[in-house]
Design a protein around this motif. Structure first.
Motif, short mmCIF file in Angstrom:
data_model
loop_
_atom_site.label_atom_id
_atom_site.label_comp_id
_atom_site.label_asym_id
_atom_site.label_seq_id
_atom_site.Cartn_x
_atom_site.Cartn_y
_atom_site.Cartn_z
N LYS A 174 0.78 -1.23 0.02
CA LYS A 174 0.11 -0.03 -0.01
C LYS A 174 0.86 1.36 -0.07
N MET A 175 2.09 1.07 0.08
CA MET A 175 3.14 2.33 0.21
C MET A 175 3.65 2.54 -1.22
N LYS A 240 0.12 -5.98 -11.20
CA LYS A 240 -0.65 -4.72 -10.86
C LYS A 240 0.50 -3.62 -10.33
N ASP A 241 1.28 -4.23 -9.47
CA ASP A 241 2.15 -3.33 -8.89
C ASP A 241 3.18 -2.80 -9.59
N PHE A 242 3.43 -3.72 -10.75
CA PHE A 242 4.79 -3.33 -11.73
C PHE A 242 4.15 -2.35 -12.91
N GLU A 243 2.92 -2.35 -13.08
CA GLU A 243 2.37 -1.67 -14.16
C GLU A 243 1.52 -0.36 -13.64
N GLN A 244 1.89 -0.04 -12.48
CA GLN A 244 0.99 1.07 -11.79
C GLN A 244 1.22 2.58 -12.42
N LEU A 251 9.31 -0.24 -17.27
CA LEU A 251 9.98 -0.40 -15.92
C LEU A 251 11.38 -1.22 -15.89
N LEU A 252 11.24 -2.54 -16.65
CA LEU A 252 12.42 -3.18 -16.70
C LEU A 252 13.45 -2.54 -17.37
#
Length: 277
Positions: A174-175, A240-244, A251-252
């Motif tokens: 959540k951070m 979901k976290d990596f595409e926010q 990102l990669l």
């Protein structure tokens, strides 16, 4: 005379000495440079030792939010290799490990802590509690040999009994910092390696960047070429976290040693849950 024994001559008179003594005591004799003459004063050679300033109190540790992780840092440096292999048997004999767990449970972050301070705290807590879970069942071949390993509420933090799932999903995720997935460790070979130093707020950006690069460019965890990427299932589980903030490839490419094409084919590697010892 040396500076340490330097003395000064004060002009005074018998009938004014008491007054002069009182005045100089108020002015702190450590910095006497001159005593004003009055019309009644005559010169008398009187030597007075300079009174040293009281010693400064010991310097207080400026940031207990980082100091609390010193024990964990020492344990990691002693018992975790550069490649992330953990000597669980040695940690099991470390009395300081139990002290650290107890200290964590008594020092829960509140609203006065910064985001980075909270992140560092909970990353360290997650990793230490995972090690503690393994030690409670050691020897064990895999964390998955333990019943409900991520759901066991074994540790009291303030008024709350915590488990690993809640720390990961209800606190850390959540951070909004996706790189936590390369910092927290599930005690398994396919997980990111357990870093052999504690995370701290002051070094967090560097530490998260290092952990991300090491994991992403480790060919045993991810296989990357320009046209094909075979990724850890971490990227599938937490898509979901990596595409926010955009596309996964973008990102990669911030951390990969190769430039990955936006049209690269993607697949996922099998996950090895054997213990990271």
């Amino acid at each position: 005379m040396s500076c340490a024994t330097k003395k000064q001559t004060i002009k005074t008179e018998n009938n004014t000495s008491e007054k002069t003594t009182k005045e100089t005591s108020k002015a702190d004799l450590t910095a006497i440079t001159e005593v004003p003459e009055s019309k009644n004063e005559t010169l008398v050679d009187t030597e007075v030792d300079l009174i040293p300033l009281p010693p400064k109190p010991p310097k207080q540790l400026s940031n207990f939010k980082e100091v609390i992780h010193n024990r964990w840092n020492t344990i990691l440096q002693k018992h975790v290799s550069e490649s992330g292999n953990v000597d669980y048997k040695a940690i099991k004999n470390e009395s300081e490990f139990d002290v650290y767990i107890d200290y964590l449970s008594e020092t829960v972050p509140d609203d006065t802590w910064t985001k980075d301070e909270k992140l560092a705290y909970w990353i360290n807590a997650y990793n230490a509690l995972t090690v503690d879970l393994i030690l409670r069942h050691y020897p064990v071949k895999s964390i998955k040999d333990i019943k409900d390993p991520w759901d066991q509420r074994l540790w009291q933090f303030g008024d709350t009994w915590q488990n690993l799932n809640d720390i990961e999903h209800k606190i850390l995720r959540k951070m909004d910092e996706p790189r936590i997935h390369f910092a927290i460790v599930c005690a398994s070979i396919s997980c990111p390696k357990l870093q052999n130093e504690a995370f701290t707020a002051s070094n967090l950006e560097t530490q998260l960047t290092t952990a991300t690069k090491e994991f992403l460019n480790d060919s045993t965890k991810n296989e990357l070429t320009e046209d094909h990427i075979k990724l850890s299932k971490i990227f599938k589980w937490f898509k979901k976290d990596f595409e926010q903030d955009g596309d996964l490839i973008n990102l990669l490419n911030q951390y990969a040693d190769v430039n990955i094409s936006s049209s690269a084919k993607k697949s996922f590697k099998d996950y090895n849950w054997n213990l990271n010892d």
